[in-house]
Design an enzyme around this catalytic site. Structure first.
Site, PDB file in Angstrom:
ATOM      1  N   ASP A 144      35.090  43.857   8.562  1.00  0.00           N
ATOM      2  CA  ASP A 144      36.388  43.276   8.211  1.00  0.00           C
ATOM      3  C   ASP A 144      36.425  42.827   6.742  1.00  0.00           C
ATOM      4  O   ASP A 144      35.392  42.517   6.150  1.00  0.00           O
ATOM      5  CB  ASP A 144      36.640  42.075   9.134  1.00  0.00           C
ATOM      6  CG  ASP A 144      38.092  41.635   9.113  1.00  0.00           C
ATOM      7  OD1 ASP A 144      38.951  42.408   8.625  1.00  0.00           O
ATOM      8  OD2 ASP A 144      38.378  40.527   9.584  1.00  0.00           O
ATOM      9  N   TRP A 148      39.493  42.177   0.049  1.00  0.00           N
ATOM     10  CA  TRP A 148      38.560  42.433  -1.056  1.00  0.00           C
ATOM     11  C   TRP A 148      39.274  43.206  -2.160  1.00  0.00           C
ATOM     12  O   TRP A 148      39.141  42.886  -3.351  1.00  0.00           O
ATOM     13  CB  TRP A 148      37.369  43.223  -0.515  1.00  0.00           C
ATOM     14  CG  TRP A 148      36.303  43.541  -1.507  1.00  0.00           C
ATOM     15  CD1 TRP A 148      35.224  42.766  -1.832  1.00  0.00           C
ATOM     16  CD2 TRP A 148      36.186  44.733  -2.309  1.00  0.00           C
ATOM     17  NE1 TRP A 148      34.450  43.395  -2.773  1.00  0.00           N
ATOM     18  CE2 TRP A 148      35.020  44.598  -3.090  1.00  0.00           C
ATOM     19  CE3 TRP A 148      36.956  45.894  -2.445  1.00  0.00           C
ATOM     20  CZ2 TRP A 148      34.600  45.585  -3.980  1.00  0.00           C
ATOM     21  CZ3 TRP A 148      36.548  46.876  -3.338  1.00  0.00           C
ATOM     22  CH2 TRP A 148      35.385  46.699  -4.100  1.00  0.00           C
ATOM     23  N   ARG A 200      44.915  48.308  -0.838  1.00  0.00           N
ATOM     24  CA  ARG A 200      43.999  48.090   0.287  1.00  0.00           C
ATOM     25  C   ARG A 200      43.028  49.262   0.485  1.00  0.00           C
ATOM     26  O   ARG A 200      41.864  49.076   0.826  1.00  0.00           O
ATOM     27  CB  ARG A 200      44.811  47.880   1.566  1.00  0.00           C
ATOM     28  CG  ARG A 200      45.679  46.627   1.555  1.00  0.00           C
ATOM     29  CD  ARG A 200      46.552  46.586   2.805  1.00  0.00           C
ATOM     30  NE  ARG A 200      45.751  46.763   4.005  1.00  0.00           N
ATOM     31  CZ  ARG A 200      45.034  45.782   4.561  1.00  0.00           C
ATOM     32  NH1 ARG A 200      45.055  44.588   4.054  1.00  0.00           N
ATOM     33  NH2 ARG A 200      44.327  46.014   5.638  1.00  0.00           N
ATOM     34  N   HIS A 231      38.835  50.057   1.530  1.00  0.00           N
ATOM     35  CA  HIS A 231      38.281  50.935   2.568  1.00  0.00           C
ATOM     36  C   HIS A 231      37.301  51.938   1.944  1.00  0.00           C
ATOM     37  O   HIS A 231      36.272  52.265   2.538  1.00  0.00           O
ATOM     38  CB  HIS A 231      39.400  51.684   3.290  1.00  0.00           C
ATOM     39  CG  HIS A 231      40.328  50.784   4.063  1.00  0.00           C
ATOM     40  ND1 HIS A 231      39.880  49.755   4.864  1.00  0.00           N
ATOM     41  CD2 HIS A 231      41.683  50.749   4.152  1.00  0.00           C
ATOM     42  CE1 HIS A 231      40.917  49.136   5.421  1.00  0.00           C
ATOM     43  NE2 HIS A 231      42.022  49.717   4.992  1.00  0.00           N
ATOM     44  N   SER A 235      40.532  50.462  15.296  1.00  0.00           N
ATOM     45  CA  SER A 235      40.890  49.970  16.631  1.00  0.00           C
ATOM     46  C   SER A 235      42.204  50.613  17.082  1.00  0.00           C
ATOM     47  O   SER A 235      42.969  51.135  16.262  1.00  0.00           O
ATOM     48  CB  SER A 235      41.045  48.449  16.609  1.00  0.00           C
ATOM     49  OG  SER A 235      42.222  48.093  15.903  1.00  0.00           O
ATOM     50  N   LEU A 244      17.823  56.454  15.008  1.00  0.00           N
ATOM     51  CA  LEU A 244      18.960  55.534  15.149  1.00  0.00           C
ATOM     52  C   LEU A 244      20.121  56.222  15.867  1.00  0.00           C
ATOM     53  O   LEU A 244      20.458  57.366  15.544  1.00  0.00           O
ATOM     54  CB  LEU A 244      19.420  55.093  13.748  1.00  0.00           C
ATOM     55  CG  LEU A 244      20.694  54.258  13.691  1.00  0.00           C
ATOM     56  CD1 LEU A 244      20.463  52.862  14.253  1.00  0.00           C
ATOM     57  CD2 LEU A 244      21.219  54.172  12.257  1.00  0.00           C
ATOM     58  N   ARG A 293      30.435  39.992  12.259  1.00  0.00           N
ATOM     59  CA  ARG A 293      31.785  40.247  11.738  1.00  0.00           C
ATOM     60  C   ARG A 293      31.816  39.717  10.319  1.00  0.00           C
ATOM     61  O   ARG A 293      31.508  38.551  10.074  1.00  0.00           O
ATOM     62  CB  ARG A 293      32.862  39.564  12.572  1.00  0.00           C
ATOM     63  CG  ARG A 293      34.264  39.919  12.025  1.00  0.00           C
ATOM     64  CD  ARG A 293      35.392  39.321  12.834  1.00  0.00           C
ATOM     65  NE  ARG A 293      36.657  39.864  12.343  1.00  0.00           N
ATOM     66  CZ  ARG A 293      37.680  40.238  13.086  1.00  0.00           C
ATOM     67  NH1 ARG A 293      37.613  40.129  14.373  1.00  0.00           N
ATOM     68  NH2 ARG A 293      38.785  40.722  12.544  1.00  0.00           N
ATOM     69  N   SER A 317      38.405  40.715  18.432  1.00  0.00           N
ATOM     70  CA  SER A 317      39.436  41.742  18.243  1.00  0.00           C
ATOM     71  C   SER A 317      39.293  42.963  19.157  1.00  0.00           C
ATOM     72  O   SER A 317      39.332  44.107  18.691  1.00  0.00           O
ATOM     73  CB  SER A 317      39.454  42.205  16.781  1.00  0.00           C
ATOM     74  OG  SER A 317      39.707  41.122  15.927  1.00  0.00           O
TER      75      SER A 317
END
Ligand code: FPP
Length: 253
Positions: A18, A23, A31, A35, A63, A129, A186, A194
């Site tokens: 988040d 930022w 924005r 990202h 989401s 992983l 988070r 969320s």
């Protein structure tokens, strides 16, 4: 020099990445800029988890609720996801990472689904992983789907309601073969989950860090793991260690 973590490494770390928008806006940028930087952090944190020896890393990349963002931002996020999968596929495979995508695949743009299918297939047999990308994901929706599947089995006479237990529910979730997260991180200082892993996080340790995701480094991840290692996990049982008890009560919340 990186922080030494010893052997108590969480098997499964889940991250809500988040703070990308804030930022970027703090720097007077759009924005999407946040990202873009966030995507470079994904690469760094995935590599760090590989070095540390984490078994599962789950990233909440998009989401179900994120569909309500402006189309321009949604398009930019799927472009970033596609670019990440395209440019990282061979390195992820070389580093023995297995990519698993959960979420409503039918809503994801076709080009991105093709890349998801390709990377999942390419990395299917890797045993390093496990990178779980939650894309168009909703904890509530997956529980609704799970209920429908269980109800169908009951209606078909294949399952008796008396036999429905935690294991049956888990077997109908997309995370059936994935252990529950030990640690949720988070970023950005927000303190909520969320709609992420609602069933799976019953006993997860939560860590809310005041750093926005585009600033979250591999070293921050190590510090987060150190904080996790200082926690006392009881899973509803009692503590067998002699831990210090705070004197008096806290005056303020
Ligand atoms: C939340 O920050 C972040 C997202 C909704 C998207 C996360 C996506 C990435 C980090 C990039 C691509 C992902 C991968 C796996 C390559 P926000 O936009 O809600 O931030 P805000 O709360 O400051 O507005």
């Amino acid at each position: 020099m990186s922080i030494y973590l010893g052997s108590d490494i969480p098997k499964h770390i889940a991250i809500i990445m988040d703070g990308n928008g804030r930022w970027a806006q703090k720097q007077g940028m759009a924005r999407v800029f946040g990202h873009q930087h966030g995507a470079t952090r994904v690469k760094e944190v995935v590599e760090e988890c590989g070095h540390i020896g984490v078994d599962f890393l789950s990233l909440y990349a998009f989401s179900e609720e994120n569909w309500s963002r402006p189309k321009e931002e949604v398009d930019a996020l799927f472009l970033l996801l596609s670019n990440y999968l395209r440019s990282e596929a061979s390195d992820l495979h070389k580093n023995n990472v297995k990519v698993i995508v959960i979420g409503q695949r039918e809503r994801i743009p076709t080009e991105c689904v093709k890349l998801i299918d390709y990377v999942e297939e390419l990395t299917r047999n890797n045993d390093g992983l496990k990178l779980v990308l939650a894309i168009s994901y909703s904890g509530r929706s997956e529980l609704v789907e799970c209920c429908k599947s269980v109800a169908e089995r009951v209606a078909q006479g294949l399952l008796s309601p008396d036999l429905i237990d935690h294991n049956v529910i888990e077997s109908f979730l997309p995370t059936a073969d994935i252990p529950d997260p030990d640690l949720l991180i988070r970023t950005s200082g927000e303190q909520r989950i969320s709609n992420f892993f609602l069933w799976q996080m019953a006993y997860t340790e939560f860590l809310f860090v005041p750093i926005c995701w585009p600033d979250f480094s591999g070293n921050d991840l190590r510090q987060a793991i150190q904080k996790y290692q200082a926690r006392n996990r009881k899973f509803g049982g009692i503590n067998t260690e002699n831990l210090p008890v705070k004197e008096g009560r806290e005056d303020t919340l």
